[in-house]
Write a protein that holds these residues in place. Structure first.
Motif, PDB file in Angstrom:
ATOM      1  N   ASN A 201       0.830  -1.212   0.028  1.00 17.98           N
ATOM      2  CA  ASN A 201      -0.068   0.065  -0.030  1.00 17.98           C
ATOM      3  C   ASN A 201       1.083   1.365   0.011  1.00 17.98           C
ATOM      4  O   ASN A 201       0.646   2.342  -0.592  1.00 17.98           O
ATOM      5  CB  ASN A 201      -0.940   0.055   1.094  1.00 17.98           C
ATOM      6  CG  ASN A 201      -1.926  -1.045   1.383  1.00 17.98           C
ATOM      7  OD1 ASN A 201      -2.424  -1.503   2.324  1.00 17.98           O
ATOM      8  ND2 ASN A 201      -2.262  -1.806   0.119  1.00 17.98           N
ATOM      9  N   PHE A 202       1.712   1.267   0.831  1.00 18.44           N
ATOM     10  CA  PHE A 202       2.707   2.272   0.892  1.00 18.44           C
ATOM     11  C   PHE A 202       3.163   2.777  -0.332  1.00 18.44           C
ATOM     12  O   PHE A 202       3.653   3.645  -0.877  1.00 18.44           O
ATOM     13  CB  PHE A 202       3.717   2.147   2.118  1.00 18.44           C
ATOM     14  CG  PHE A 202       3.228   2.785   3.425  1.00 18.44           C
ATOM     15  CD1 PHE A 202       2.875   3.921   3.754  1.00 18.44           C
ATOM     16  CD2 PHE A 202       3.220   1.805   4.441  1.00 18.44           C
ATOM     17  CE1 PHE A 202       2.407   4.322   4.966  1.00 18.44           C
ATOM     18  CE2 PHE A 202       2.680   2.153   5.612  1.00 18.44           C
ATOM     19  CZ  PHE A 202       2.317   3.330   6.092  1.00 18.44           C
ATOM     20  N   GLN A 203       4.095   1.669  -0.906  1.00 20.05           N
ATOM     21  CA  GLN A 203       4.896   1.661  -2.139  1.00 20.05           C
ATOM     22  C   GLN A 203       3.978   2.358  -3.138  1.00 20.05           C
ATOM     23  O   GLN A 203       4.591   3.103  -4.072  1.00 20.05           O
ATOM     24  CB  GLN A 203       5.365   0.265  -2.355  1.00 20.05           C
ATOM     25  CG  GLN A 203       6.291   0.192  -3.484  1.00 20.05           C
ATOM     26  CD  GLN A 203       6.875  -1.282  -3.956  1.00 20.05           C
ATOM     27  OE1 GLN A 203       6.056  -2.066  -3.165  1.00 20.05           O
ATOM     28  NE2 GLN A 203       7.778  -1.285  -4.910  1.00 20.05           N
ATOM     29  N   VAL A 204       2.920   1.696  -3.508  1.00 20.11           N
ATOM     30  CA  VAL A 204       2.221   2.248  -4.573  1.00 20.11           C
ATOM     31  C   VAL A 204       1.573   3.663  -4.209  1.00 20.11           C
ATOM     32  O   VAL A 204       1.660   4.258  -5.337  1.00 20.11           O
ATOM     33  CB  VAL A 204       0.839   1.204  -4.652  1.00 20.11           C
ATOM     34  CG1 VAL A 204      -0.110   1.424  -5.942  1.00 20.11           C
ATOM     35  CG2 VAL A 204       1.394  -0.205  -5.190  1.00 20.11           C
ATOM     36  N   PHE A 205       1.027   4.069  -3.105  1.00 18.58           N
ATOM     37  CA  PHE A 205       0.707   5.345  -2.862  1.00 18.58           C
ATOM     38  C   PHE A 205       1.667   6.220  -3.142  1.00 18.58           C
ATOM     39  O   PHE A 205       1.505   7.413  -3.743  1.00 18.58           O
ATOM     40  CB  PHE A 205       0.216   5.353  -1.473  1.00 18.58           C
ATOM     41  CG  PHE A 205      -0.593   6.655  -0.990  1.00 18.58           C
ATOM     42  CD1 PHE A 205      -1.764   6.988  -1.688  1.00 18.58           C
ATOM     43  CD2 PHE A 205      -0.096   7.297  -0.270  1.00 18.58           C
ATOM     44  CE1 PHE A 205      -2.343   8.200  -1.384  1.00 18.58           C
ATOM     45  CE2 PHE A 205      -0.426   8.795   0.145  1.00 18.58           C
ATOM     46  CZ  PHE A 205      -1.677   9.118  -0.399  1.00 18.58           C
ATOM     47  N   LEU A 206       2.938   6.101  -2.923  1.00 17.47           N
ATOM     48  CA  LEU A 206       3.688   6.896  -2.766  1.00 17.47           C
ATOM     49  C   LEU A 206       4.043   7.157  -4.266  1.00 17.47           C
ATOM     50  O   LEU A 206       4.329   8.542  -4.705  1.00 17.47           O
ATOM     51  CB  LEU A 206       5.228   6.662  -1.995  1.00 17.47           C
ATOM     52  CG  LEU A 206       5.151   6.783  -0.470  1.00 17.47           C
ATOM     53  CD1 LEU A 206       6.124   5.917   0.196  1.00 17.47           C
ATOM     54  CD2 LEU A 206       5.215   8.112   0.039  1.00 17.47           C
ATOM     55  N   LYS A 207       4.361   6.192  -5.244  1.00 17.50           N
ATOM     56  CA  LYS A 207       4.964   6.583  -6.418  1.00 17.50           C
ATOM     57  C   LYS A 207       3.947   6.764  -7.371  1.00 17.50           C
ATOM     58  O   LYS A 207       4.062   7.635  -8.403  1.00 17.50           O
ATOM     59  CB  LYS A 207       5.796   5.224  -6.787  1.00 17.50           C
ATOM     60  CG  LYS A 207       5.177   4.175  -6.798  1.00 17.50           C
ATOM     61  CD  LYS A 207       6.101   3.116  -7.420  1.00 17.50           C
ATOM     62  CE  LYS A 207       5.248   1.686  -7.668  1.00 17.50           C
ATOM     63  NZ  LYS A 207       6.056   0.512  -8.535  1.00 17.50           N
ATOM     64  N   ASP A 208       2.770   6.244  -7.257  1.00 17.45           N
ATOM     65  CA  ASP A 208       1.888   6.342  -8.178  1.00 17.45           C
ATOM     66  C   ASP A 208       0.663   7.535  -8.013  1.00 17.45           C
ATOM     67  O   ASP A 208      -0.125   7.717  -8.625  1.00 17.45           O
ATOM     68  CB  ASP A 208       0.914   4.950  -8.414  1.00 17.45           C
ATOM     69  CG  ASP A 208       1.965   4.108  -9.072  1.00 17.45           C
ATOM     70  OD1 ASP A 208       3.101   4.349  -9.418  1.00 17.45           O
ATOM     71  OD2 ASP A 208       1.554   2.934  -8.866  1.00 17.45           O
ATOM     72  N   TYR A 209       0.533   8.057  -6.805  1.00 18.44           N
ATOM     73  CA  TYR A 209      -0.538   9.074  -6.389  1.00 18.44           C
ATOM     74  C   TYR A 209      -0.066  10.337  -5.526  1.00 18.44           C
ATOM     75  O   TYR A 209      -0.292  11.244  -6.134  1.00 18.44           O
ATOM     76  CB  TYR A 209      -1.711   8.255  -5.487  1.00 18.44           C
ATOM     77  CG  TYR A 209      -2.369   7.059  -6.228  1.00 18.44           C
ATOM     78  CD1 TYR A 209      -3.415   7.542  -6.977  1.00 18.44           C
ATOM     79  CD2 TYR A 209      -1.852   5.911  -6.345  1.00 18.44           C
ATOM     80  CE1 TYR A 209      -3.916   6.333  -7.587  1.00 18.44           C
ATOM     81  CE2 TYR A 209      -2.241   4.608  -6.883  1.00 18.44           C
ATOM     82  CZ  TYR A 209      -3.350   5.010  -7.616  1.00 18.44           C
ATOM     83  OH  TYR A 209      -4.157   4.050  -8.354  1.00 18.44           O
ATOM     84  N   LEU A 210       0.820  10.022  -4.483  1.00 18.95           N
ATOM     85  CA  LEU A 210       1.025  11.177  -3.772  1.00 18.95           C
ATOM     86  C   LEU A 210       2.180  12.153  -4.343  1.00 18.95           C
ATOM     87  O   LEU A 210       1.984  13.545  -4.328  1.00 18.95           O
ATOM     88  CB  LEU A 210       1.545  10.849  -2.432  1.00 18.95           C
ATOM     89  CG  LEU A 210       2.101  12.142  -1.401  1.00 18.95           C
ATOM     90  CD1 LEU A 210       0.755  12.698  -1.166  1.00 18.95           C
ATOM     91  CD2 LEU A 210       2.473  11.252  -0.305  1.00 18.95           C
ATOM     92  N   LYS A 211       2.954  11.439  -5.019  1.00 23.55           N
ATOM     93  CA  LYS A 211       3.959  12.383  -5.758  1.00 23.55           C
ATOM     94  C   LYS A 211       3.398  13.313  -6.665  1.00 23.55           C
ATOM     95  O   LYS A 211       3.611  14.505  -6.650  1.00 23.55           O
ATOM     96  CB  LYS A 211       5.100  11.449  -6.477  1.00 23.55           C
ATOM     97  CG  LYS A 211       6.117  12.176  -7.318  1.00 23.55           C
ATOM     98  CD  LYS A 211       7.108  11.397  -8.071  1.00 23.55           C
ATOM     99  CE  LYS A 211       8.055  11.818  -8.836  1.00 23.55           C
ATOM    100  NZ  LYS A 211       8.997  11.018  -9.757  1.00 23.55           N
ATOM    101  N   GLN A 212       2.504  12.969  -7.592  1.00 23.86           N
ATOM    102  CA  GLN A 212       1.857  13.616  -8.584  1.00 23.86           C
ATOM    103  C   GLN A 212       1.027  14.603  -7.768  1.00 23.86           C
ATOM    104  O   GLN A 212       0.785  15.783  -8.566  1.00 23.86           O
ATOM    105  CB  GLN A 212       1.503  12.773  -9.641  1.00 23.86           C
ATOM    106  CG  GLN A 212       0.858  13.690 -10.817  1.00 23.86           C
ATOM    107  CD  GLN A 212       2.027  14.433 -11.740  1.00 23.86           C
ATOM    108  OE1 GLN A 212       3.087  13.852 -11.827  1.00 23.86           O
ATOM    109  NE2 GLN A 212       1.967  15.644 -11.776  1.00 23.86           N
ATOM    110  N   ALA A 213       0.138  14.263  -7.025  1.00 25.00           N
ATOM    111  CA  ALA A 213      -0.529  15.217  -6.530  1.00 25.00           C
ATOM    112  C   ALA A 213      -0.112  16.442  -5.738  1.00 25.00           C
ATOM    113  O   ALA A 213      -0.520  17.334  -5.838  1.00 25.00           O
ATOM    114  CB  ALA A 213      -1.395  14.423  -5.496  1.00 25.00           C
TER     115      ALA A 213
END
Length: 602
Positions: A201-213
């Motif tokens: 969960n952490f890995q996917v959220f950091l790279k695919d969502y939070l960074k761009q937002a």
């Protein structure tokens, strides 16, 4: 005949006992321990020390003035308080009650506390999330665990980013960092807000969502904290650290220091080696005691030792207590407040944390020091590369004072200034300790935390010293009539043939008069009685202030006589001109003063 045999047997036994006593080794005084402070042995950088008010900002905000401002001063100012440099708040689920609806004004208590902390110089305002909004979660609730639904990863990333942006635009609050999840390994039985996250969960959220937002909202400069497990572990964040794409959006790996549930065991205080290897900062972001109330020195020493261990064993960059202020009598806060009466009580752990936070500021680095020179005694050291100021923190959890030689390596200093917290004192400034043959000879009182501060290259102090061997009264200013010089039994007193003692079991005293007294030392002989000694300072002989003191362990001299040295552990009030030594107790002969050493400034 039988009587003679018994007499001979008793004589033999007594002879054997006497021989045994005569050949037994006498108790000896432990030598002072050497503590090496190594200027060029640089360890981790210090980001700061802090507290949380997440969910508990109202504990301060709801108080009447002046109490609430006084508490903010105590927590965050340098002159009136302990100068904490980090404040942890919360990203509340209620900021985003439904898709597309945002309201960041619903917690004015947190906004006020953050603004007040900022006004007092705090530049590291951070926030953790206990739970995303219920509509984003698998259990449709902010409590009892539950995961962030995969289809709402983007919504949560937007909420985090808008939170940072709106706090700046609406309240002029720059958030230094935000944390994705508080205690993501939380148990589902918890009644407060919580959310579960696994490593993927952490890995996917950091790279695919939070960074761009964060980029889209223009807040990518804000740091991201992840981890914050309830016990000390980086396991949940290792996959994110080992993936360059997710690691790019991760700045700080956090962890808490609560025991593992059911087992009730704390994890070892070890480094987060993966985080360090990837160049990430490591913060201990929460700890307290949730099932007890101890406002005294035992709790203060416990958490001072934990701070020491996290600095020296785990090598963390920051250490934070759970709350600065909280309602009720419990160990969850540094300060306990009563909202009904707008009053508060300050605990000893507040002051022992201040032994670190007040004197070790962001940008300092830890340097090498002898960490455990003797049983129950612990040291750590820090310096400011920009100013060459330095700080040494000593903890003594034992029952006896500890004599220590602080030895500077790679730097010089003329004096060290101590600040002591123990059962009597709260960050009390003590007399400056001057260098003697390249070392600082000092003692650490039992059950205390002592912080020494100094400046590399500082000059030796300009002070005078009076030494009175007490052969007569010529160097004293006055004395009561019930005192006399004793010259008897000098064999028990290292040959000293003149010592001050009382003539009767009455309270007696003698006084010195010198300008601007700085410190005192009293060398004494005592017959197994350790009380009845007090020291007082005055500027006018009318108003007297009792001074805190510490003493060395007794050195056995024979026939139950011990030699002890008493030191001032508290700086006398400015302008002190008179020092009174008071002796009391029922027996007149059991304590005798052999020498007084007083430092003063002309």
């Amino acid at each position: 005949m039988r009587t003679k045999m018994v007499s001979k047997l008793m004589a033999a036994v007594m002879s054997t006992l006497l021989l045994t006593v005569m050949t037994m080794p006498l108790p000896t005084h432990a030598a002072a321990a050497d503590v090496s402070i190594n200027w060029n042995d640089v360890k981790q950088e210090i980001d700061g020390f802090g507290v949380s008010q997440a969910g508990w900002s109202g504990a301060i905000y709801d108080l009447q003035e002046p109490a609430r401002s006084e508490i903010m001063d105590l927590l965050f100012t340098q002159d009136q308080g302990i100068g904490l440099s980090i404040l942890r708040g919360a990203l509340f689920a209620e900021y985003n009650p439904a898709p597309g609806q945002f309201d960041f004004t619903v917690r004015p208590d947190q906004v006020w506390v953050m603004q007040q902390a900022k006004a007092r110089g705090v530049d590291k305002l951070i926030a953790s999330t206990w739970s995303p909004p219920a509509w984003m979660k698998t259990n449709n609730s902010t409590t009892h665990g539950g995961y962030l639904k995969q289809e709402n990863y983007g919504d949560y990333a937007l909420l985090m980013s808008k939170f940072i942006k709106e706090y700046k635009q609406q309240f002029d609050l720059d958030l230094y960092a935000v944390s994705i999840a508080n205690e993501p390994n939380s148990m589902t039985f918890l009644t407060w807000d919580s959310s579960e996250w696994n490593s993927t969960n952490f890995q996917v959220f950091l790279k695919d969502y939070l960074k761009q937002a964060m980029i889209d909202e223009g807040v990518s400069q804000t740091k991201v904290i992840a981890g914050e497990s309830s016990w000390w572990s980086e396991d949940l964040i290792k996959d994110s650290l080992n993936d360059p794409a997710s690691a790019e959006r991760l700045d700080i790996v956090g962890g808490h220091n609560y025991p593992i549930p059911i087992l009730n065991l704390e994890m070892p205080t070890t480094p987060f080696s993966t985080a360090v290897s990837k160049g990430k900062k490591v913060w201990m972001t929460e700890v307290s005691k949730v099932d007890s109330y101890d406002p005294g020195i035992n709790s203060g020493l416990k958490f001072a030792k934990q701070t020491h261990d996290f600095m020296t064993k785990a090598g963390v960059n920051a250490w934070m207590y759970w709350t600065g202020a909280i309602p009720g009598d419990n160990d969850e806060g540094l300060i306990n407040v009563d909202k009904d009466t707008s009053t508060y009580k300050i605990t000893k752990r507040f002051y022992t944390l201040g032994n670190y936070s007040k004197f070790i500021k962001p940008g300092y680095v830890r340097i090498g020091a002898t960490e455990n020179p003797k049983s129950n005694v612990y040291f750590s050291a820090y310096k400011d590369p920009a100013t060459d100021k330095f700080t040494i923190v000593a903890i003594n959890t034992g029952d006896a004072t500890a004599e220590v030689n602080l030895i500077p390596n790679g730097f010089t200093a003329g004096t060290l200034t101590p600040y002591t917290t123990d059962d009597q004192l709260n960050l009390a400034q003590g007399p400056a300790v001057a260098a003697n043959n390249g070392k600082f000879q000092t003692i650490i009182p039992a059950h205390s935390v002592v912080t020494f501060v100094g400046q590399n290259g500082s000059p030796a102090p300009q002070e005078q010293t009076l030494i009175d061997e007490l052969d007569d009264w010529s160097k004293t200013f006055s004395h009561t009539s019930g005192l006399a010089m004793d010259s008897s039994n000098s064999g028990y007193f290292n040959g000293d043939k003149s010592r001050v003692k009382r003539l009767n079991g009455t309270t007696e005293s003698f006084v010195y008069s010198l300008p601007n007294m700085i410190s005192f030392r009293a060398d004494m002989y005592q017959f197994s009685v350790w009380d009845g000694i007090a020291f007082y300072a005055s500027s006018d002989q009318v108003n007297w202030t009792k001074l805190a003191h510490a003493s060395t362990p007794g050195v056995y001299m024979g026939s139950q006589w011990y030699q002890k040295t008493y030191y001032s552990s508290e700086l006398p009030p400015p302008g002190t001109q008179y020092l009174k030594i008071e002796l009391s107790g029922s027996d007149s002969w059991e304590k005798q003063v052999s020498r007084m050493t007083i430092k003063y400034a002309m």
